[in-house]
Write a protein that holds these residues in place. Sequence first.
Motif, short mmCIF file in Angstrom:
data_model
loop_
_atom_site.label_atom_id
_atom_site.label_comp_id
_atom_site.label_asym_id
_atom_site.label_seq_id
_atom_site.Cartn_x
_atom_site.Cartn_y
_atom_site.Cartn_z
N ALA A 269 6.77 2.36 -2.97
CA ALA A 269 5.94 1.08 -3.00
C ALA A 269 6.35 0.03 -3.96
CB ALA A 269 4.37 1.60 -3.02
N ARG B 33 -1.76 10.58 5.47
CA ARG B 33 -1.17 9.48 4.74
C ARG B 33 -1.51 9.71 3.28
NH1 ARG B 33 -3.31 3.80 6.54
NH2 ARG B 33 -1.16 3.28 5.70
N ARG C 287 0.40 4.08 0.88
CA ARG C 287 0.12 5.00 2.14
C ARG C 287 1.11 4.53 3.29
NH1 ARG C 287 -4.59 7.63 1.38
NH2 ARG C 287 -6.13 6.97 0.06
N GLU C 288 1.83 3.41 3.19
CA GLU C 288 2.83 3.07 4.05
C GLU C 288 4.04 3.75 3.98
OE1 GLU C 288 3.36 -1.18 3.51
OE2 GLU C 288 1.62 -1.97 3.71
N ASP D 248 0.77 -1.13 0.05
CA ASP D 248 0.03 0.03 0.01
C ASP D 248 0.91 1.10 0.03
OD1 ASP D 248 -1.83 2.07 0.55
OD2 ASP D 248 -2.86 1.08 2.07
#
Length: 218
Positions: free
Chosen positions: A70, A47, A39-40, A37
Motif C-alpha cells: 500500500a 482481506r 486491504r486492496e 487501503d
Amino acid sequence: MKFTVVTIFPEMFDSVLGASLLGKARAAGTIEVEFVDPREFTSDRHRTVDDAPYGGGPGMVMKPEPLIAAIEAASARGLERGWSRPHRMLMSPGGDALTQSRVRELADEGHLVLVCGRYEGIDERVIDLCIDEELSVGDFVLTGGELAAMAIIDAVARYVPGVLGDAASTDEESFSQPLLEYPQYTRPQDYQGERVPEVLTSGDHARIRRWRREQALR
C-alpha cells in the motif's frame, strides 16, 4: 500540497475533510487528499491485514506484505501524477513529538504519505523498509493512527498558500514565535460585568502591540 493516507478506515476522514477550511481548500484544489487501503493488497478472501505477534502477547500486529504494498502504491501513484517524491511518515507513539516548527517544514515537502497503524502496531520491517519518519502527536494512546493523521493534515494545510483567508494568521498563532497567543476579545464590550481591556479599544496600535506581546510572554 498533496496528502496520501494509508489506512484501513478511510471513511473516518469524511467529516474532517468535508468541512470548514479543509473542505474549502480541497474543493478548490489547493490541497489534495487521497487514500490507499492495505486491504486492496491482500490475497485471501477475508482481506486479512493483521496476524498474531511472534513471541506471544495480546492483540494483533499489522502484516508487512499488504502494508508495504500500500505504501509503495501510494508513492507510485503520486509520481505517476507528477507529484514530488513523497515523504513517508508513520503515526507512532515512538516517534518524535510533532511541533509547530516541524509542521512548517512539512508544508514544504509537497507530498506526504501518512501511514496509520492499528491494533498492537505494525511489523517492524515496514518501518525499516518504507518509513522516512515517525511522528507522535502526544504521550497518549489512540486506537489507530487516523486521528493523528487528521491533526497533521489540518496543521500542515494551514501553511499552504490559499488555505487561510489571511496568510499572516499563522505568524501570530500559538507556538509560532514560539509563544502562546494573546487573549482575544470581540463584541459586546461589556458582558456580565466583564469588560474588554481598555487598551484594545484605545486605537493606539503601538500600545496594543505591546500589550499583546506582554500577554503572550505571560
